[in-house]
Design an enzyme around this catalytic site. Structure first.
Site, PDB file in Angstrom:
ATOM      1  N   HIS A   1      48.531  24.811  73.063  1.00  0.00           N
ATOM      2  CA  HIS A   1      47.635  25.696  73.487  1.00  0.00           C
ATOM      3  C   HIS A   1      47.037  25.345  74.830  1.00  0.00           C
ATOM      4  CE1 HIS A   1      47.578  28.581  70.222  1.00  0.00           C
ATOM      5  NE2 HIS A   1      47.615  27.464  69.377  1.00  0.00           N
TER       6      HIS A   1
ATOM      7  N   ASP B   1      42.915  27.453  76.627  1.00  0.00           N
ATOM      8  CA  ASP B   1      44.081  27.857  75.782  1.00  0.00           C
ATOM      9  C   ASP B   1      45.054  28.276  76.951  1.00  0.00           C
ATOM     10  OD1 ASP B   1      45.822  29.079  73.690  1.00  0.00           O
ATOM     11  OD2 ASP B   1      44.117  28.839  72.575  1.00  0.00           O
TER      12      ASP B   1
ATOM     13  N   GLU C   1      48.936  24.053  65.877  1.00  0.00           N
ATOM     14  CA  GLU C   1      50.061  24.766  66.040  1.00  0.00           C
ATOM     15  C   GLU C   1      50.863  24.249  67.332  1.00  0.00           C
ATOM     16  OE1 GLU C   1      49.164  29.127  65.067  1.00  0.00           O
ATOM     17  OE2 GLU C   1      47.906  28.534  66.780  1.00  0.00           O
TER      18      GLU C   1
END
Ligand code: ACM
Length: 540
Positions: free
Chosen positions: A273, A211, A324
């Site tokens: 990410h 991440d 996301e």
């Protein structure tokens, strides 16, 4: 794993014949088993493990028998020999039997356990089923049997109550995700978690390995992923420590899990990410934290990384994230216009689809099953992709995945995000799910995860449930355990035990015993009101 829709368990004729007499005799206290078995009848009487007890198991069940023998030897000091057949001076035996064709009764992971005064029988179709029968057996013994270095128990304490149990899981995917990127957790901590998962009959450990704050797994072809990308964490972005698992660490974790019938599923989150990887290899990124889908070399980079990951994790599943993807700089990339023209794309949505389709197809072509967070359902990804539904405000993503024929894993924020607080005013992440209140033990236990409106076929597409521990705010092992336990018990019960009314009072009684087991395992489980008042935790 194959998901078998819940069917009424076919209990053998013998078993049904026994039920009335067991029932009639039974005012015995039932042992505190979590997750609650499908059916359990208790009768007066017991089996005592003693110096003459032997384990009888065929070669194909030798690993499970060895696991049980080691656990029992530690607490008893008895020899507990393992043999393939009974010998005349075995006074009491614990018999493990693998019987093909038993699936009709037990499913792939179920078992039958019968305890009588002279003999214990565990019958299953697979070693996994026997292993779960063994977990039930261990929960019938004093909690200290779960200690890593248990005290020697007196022989009289090693008694199993007389029971007949028929048991099988509701769902084939019973998982827990740990985010080791935001804050890193050691191999020892993961092994401790695996041991606790096994006790709960959970079977998937999903590791969120990459991440923005850190890349946590060694990749030989790209050493900067760890020499640069593993520096620091969310609390200390500049390090100095490099925090990651070597390939040997991963093999060790995977093997520890395998012995307890737990699959380790890696996640390499992309295209978003990914700031840690972007620090290491900016040439494949957009200048910030998102892979550059317009650079043809990015795809070889991705393939090389995923090929090493597949070599390291034999689970057969690879999670590619897909969540996301926002705040990227794709529109500013000099090569983006020509990339879009070449493919006839008119929106960056199509560019994201291009990337996700490539990655999911590549994983599927390698014989692995791709998994993506529910954002990927907006795209034409490999039909083999398992969609993991996470955002409770977006139930349409779950339903769309079902409508498109995907299998799904259910992990919504408002029930199964274990980084959210247990109760109002307690530590936990301050975002998505909090608008619906804390994720309490009670809430989770009483939740029916499959919508009533689903048909039998749609329900069969639900592989199972998974809780997620994101670690933005979780900085210590104690805090990590406080957030997971005892909610993991509620997760286990809704993932394993049959659909239908779940008796919360009965669960809480059994949980008292479960907490003694947690103590034996040195787990810092949550006791309401006992969070240290002087503890300050980060919330942004
Ligand atoms: C997620 O929580 N972003 C999957």
């Amino acid at each position: 794993m194959i998901n078998t829709p819940l069917r009424a368990i076919g209990i053998s004729a013998v078993f049904i014949f026994l039920l009335p007499c067991f029932h009639a005799m039974s005012e015995e206290a039932a042992p505190a088993i979590i997750p609650l078995p499908l059916s359990m009848q208790v009768a007066p009487g017991a089996f005592s493990i003693d110096a003459q007890t032997a384990l009888i198991a065929p070669d194909a069940a030798h690993t499970v028998a060895t696991y049980l023998a080691l656990r029992l030897r530690k607490v008893s000091g008895f020899k507990l020999p393992i043999r393939t057949r009974r010998v005349h001076n075995d006074s009491t035996t614990i018999v493990l039997r693998l019987a093909a064709g038993t699936e009709a009764d037990t499913g792939e992971e179920g078992y039958r356990l019968s305890v009588r005064s002279g003999q214990v029988d565990i019958l299953a179709a697979t070693p996994a089923g026997l292993f779960y029968g063994v977990q039930t057996l261990l929960q019938m013994l004093p909690p200290d049997v779960h200690a890593p270095n248990p005290p020697r128990l007196a022989p009289g304490e090693l008694r199993l109550p007389q029971v007949e149990i028929a048991d099988r899981p509701r769902f084939s995917w019973r998982g827990l995700m740990i985010d080791v990127s935001r804050h890193f957790f050691s191999k020892q901590q993961l092994k401790k978690t695996i041991d606790a998962m096994a006790m709960h009959k959970l079977n998937v450990l999903h590791l969120h390995l990459t991440d923005d704050p850190g890349w946590r797994v060694e990749i030989e072809q790209y050493p900067k992923l760890t020499s640069v990308g593993a520096i620091g964490d969310r609390s200390n972005p500049r390090g100095p420590a490099r925090l990651f698992f070597s390939k040997d660490d991963i093999r060790d974790i995977v093997e520890h899990a395998r012995q307890q019938h737990i699959l380790v599923v890696p996640e390499i989150d992309m295209p978003g990410h990914a700031e840690a990887a972007a620090r290491a290899y900016p040439e494949f990124f957009d200048g910030e934290k998102t892979f550059n889908p317009a650079n043809p070399d990015t795809y070889q980079f991705v393939k090389n990384i995923l090929t090493e990951i597949m070599g390291l994790f034999p689970s057969g599943y690879l999670h590619f994230g897909g969540d996301e993807v926002r705040d990227h700089l794709w529109a500013d990339l000099p090569e983006m216009d020509s990339f879009m023209q070449e493919h006839g794309y008119t929106s960056l949505h199509e560019v994201e689809e291009h990337f996700d389709r490539f990655v999911s197809n590549f994983i599927a072509e390698q014989g692995y099953t791709p998994i993506g967070w529910d954002e990927v359902v907006a795209f034409d990804v490999s039909p083999k992709t398992i969609v993991q539904w996470w955002l409770h405000l977006r139930p349409q993503a779950r339903d769309q995945a079902i409508a498109k024929g995907h299998r799904i894993i259910i992990s919504p924020t408002n029930y199964l995000y274990f980084d959210y607080p247990n109760a109002v005013g307690e530590p936990g992440a301050p975002w998505e799910g909090n608008d619906n209140g804390p994720n309490s033990l009670e809430l989770i236990h009483q939740w029916e995860p499959v919508p009533d409106s689903y048909t039998e076929e749609e329900e069969a597409q639900v592989l199972g449930l998974q809780a997620n521990l994101w670690t933005e705010f979780i900085t210590t092992n104690d805090y990590y355990e406080y957030m997971i336990f005892p909610r993991l018990s509620a997760l286990a019960e809704i993932a394993w035990s049959p659909k239908g009314n779940k008796d919360l009072d009965d669960f809480k009684k059994r949980l008292e015993v479960q907490c003694r087991r947690y103590e034996a395992m040195h787990i810092n489980y949550r006791t309401p009101g006992e969070w240290p008042s002087d503890f300050t935790y980060i919330t942004n």
